[in-house]
Write a protein that holds these residues in place. Structure first.
Motif, mmCIF file in Angstrom:
data_model
loop_
_atom_site.group_PDB
_atom_site.id
_atom_site.type_symbol
_atom_site.label_atom_id
_atom_site.label_comp_id
_atom_site.label_asym_id
_atom_site.label_seq_id
_atom_site.Cartn_x
_atom_site.Cartn_y
_atom_site.Cartn_z
ATOM 1 N N TYR A 1 0.944 -1.071 -0.215
ATOM 2 C CA TYR A 1 0.062 0.174 -0.065
ATOM 3 C C TYR A 1 1.071 1.220 -0.153
ATOM 4 O O TYR A 1 2.073 1.103 0.561
ATOM 5 N N PRO B 1 -4.634 4.220 3.318
ATOM 6 C CA PRO B 1 -3.870 3.479 2.608
ATOM 7 C C PRO B 1 -4.649 3.311 1.236
ATOM 8 O O PRO B 1 -5.721 3.024 1.089
ATOM 9 N N LEU C 1 -4.413 0.808 -2.023
ATOM 10 C CA LEU C 1 -3.739 -0.573 -2.433
ATOM 11 C C LEU C 1 -2.715 -0.305 -3.847
ATOM 12 O O LEU C 1 -3.277 0.310 -4.833
ATOM 13 N N SER D 1 -1.593 -11.032 -7.881
ATOM 14 C CA SER D 1 -2.842 -10.962 -8.351
ATOM 15 C C SER D 1 -3.571 -9.904 -8.630
ATOM 16 O O SER D 1 -4.739 -9.857 -9.385
ATOM 17 N N ILE D 2 -3.114 -8.770 -7.904
ATOM 18 C CA ILE D 2 -3.659 -7.347 -8.304
ATOM 19 C C ILE D 2 -2.592 -6.571 -8.534
ATOM 20 O O ILE D 2 -1.540 -6.359 -7.736
ATOM 21 N N GLU E 1 -2.863 -2.401 -9.158
ATOM 22 C CA GLU E 1 -3.693 -1.430 -9.201
ATOM 23 C C GLU E 1 -3.219 0.010 -10.524
ATOM 24 O O GLU E 1 -3.053 0.877 -10.035
ATOM 25 N N LEU F 1 3.265 0.934 2.976
ATOM 26 C CA LEU F 1 2.982 -0.201 3.964
ATOM 27 C C LEU F 1 2.764 -1.343 3.306
ATOM 28 O O LEU F 1 2.511 -1.709 2.086
ATOM 29 N N HIS G 1 -5.957 -14.421 0.136
ATOM 30 C CA HIS G 1 -6.682 -13.450 -0.652
ATOM 31 C C HIS G 1 -7.989 -13.667 -0.851
ATOM 32 O O HIS G 1 -7.993 -14.436 -1.939
ATOM 33 N N GLY G 2 -8.903 -13.526 -0.050
ATOM 34 C CA GLY G 2 -10.237 -14.116 -0.793
ATOM 35 C C GLY G 2 -11.246 -13.144 0.334
ATOM 36 O O GLY G 2 -11.310 -13.446 1.269
ATOM 37 N N LEU G 3 -11.818 -12.307 -0.313
ATOM 38 C CA LEU G 3 -12.531 -11.577 0.556
ATOM 39 C C LEU G 3 -13.732 -12.205 1.177
ATOM 40 O O LEU G 3 -14.254 -11.879 2.173
ATOM 41 N N GLU H 1 -10.787 -11.882 5.457
ATOM 42 C CA GLU H 1 -9.528 -12.031 6.169
ATOM 43 C C GLU H 1 -9.286 -10.521 6.614
ATOM 44 O O GLU H 1 -9.676 -9.559 5.926
ATOM 45 N N GLN I 1 -6.165 -8.054 7.824
ATOM 46 C CA GLN I 1 -4.799 -7.685 7.435
ATOM 47 C C GLN I 1 -3.904 -7.417 8.480
ATOM 48 O O GLN I 1 -4.393 -6.338 9.292
#
Lengths: 116, 112
Positions: A35, A43, A45, A55-56, A58, A90, A97-99, A103, A105
């Motif tokens: 972040y 923060p 992402l 995976s991501i 941004e 950060l 990683h699965g909303l 999870e 952090q």
């Protein structure tokens, strides 16, 4: 051990320098995050790694290059940064990683970066 | 577009009083909401998670409510102490991006 460590704590670099930020966790988490946080802002992402694969992304400029050498380590390579990139960087980790799994952090203390 | 709003002005209260912080959101249908605490120059620390089917959650002096009709969460600290002074962030899952999105945070200052 529920700690995420980051080095260095502070970094000053010129616009032509190459530097790296490092992050480490030993909680067995399989998701790790970068972040960026500016003063008085939330923060934002930048990248997510899940099982050591990106995976991501941004839409982060290519002057930021992430790397995940193994499940415990996360690096952020910096090259040709701009003064507006000065911020607190950060690192965070979560079990997966699965909303849907809700999870939480765990964040490291951050690296305070100043680009001159 | 999705939006998370927290009171950007600092909240100043006297020690011993209850602090109440607000998180409002639009264009989200979150399955849960999280609250984090952040001290200056440090990373956020997870405090509480509340699910959409839970109206209220407590942890020691902390209490969180979640009203999915009002699209609002309230975060309460009872018997506040100067050590509670920090910025408090709410975070919601953005299923489109598969990531958490953080509100801008509310700075709490507890006066002795």
């Amino acid at each position: 051990d529920t700690e995420v460590t980051q080095t260095p704590k502070h970094l000053v670099m010129g616009m032509t320098n190459k530097k790296s930020l490092k992050c480490e966790q030993h909680m067995g988490h399989r998701a790790m995050y970068w972040y960026k946080q500016k003063a008085k802002k939330p923060p934002e992402l930048m990248f997510v790694y899940s099982y050591e694969k990106l995976s991501i992304n941004e839409s982060v400029p290519s002057r930021f290059s992430p790397e995940c050498p193994n499940s415990s380590l996360l690096n952020l390579h910096l090259h040709a940064l701009q003064p507006e990139d000065s911020a607190l960087y950060l690192c965070a980790s979560s079990e997966n990683h699965g909303l849907a799994t809700q999870e939480t952090q765990y964040f490291g203390p951050g690296t305070r970066l100043l680009v001159l | 577009s999705q939006k998370i709003e927290q009171n950007s002005e600092a909240l100043n209260i006297q020690e011993g009083k209850t602090a109440t912080l607000t998180c409002n959101y639009t264009n989200y249908s979150p399955a849960y909401l999280q609250w984090y605490r952040q001290d200056p120059g440090r990373g956020p620390v997870f405090l509480l998670l509340i699910r959409e089917n839970e109206k209220e959650k407590r942890k020691e002096r902390l209490k969180v409510t979640f009203d999915t009709t009002l699209k609002q969460s309230l975060f309460h600290i009872t018997a506040s102490q100067p050590a509670d002074s920090a910025t408090y962030l709410c975070a919601l899952p953005d299923t489109g991006r598969r990531a958490l999105t953080f509100g801008s945070g509310t700075r709490l200052q507890v006066q002795p």
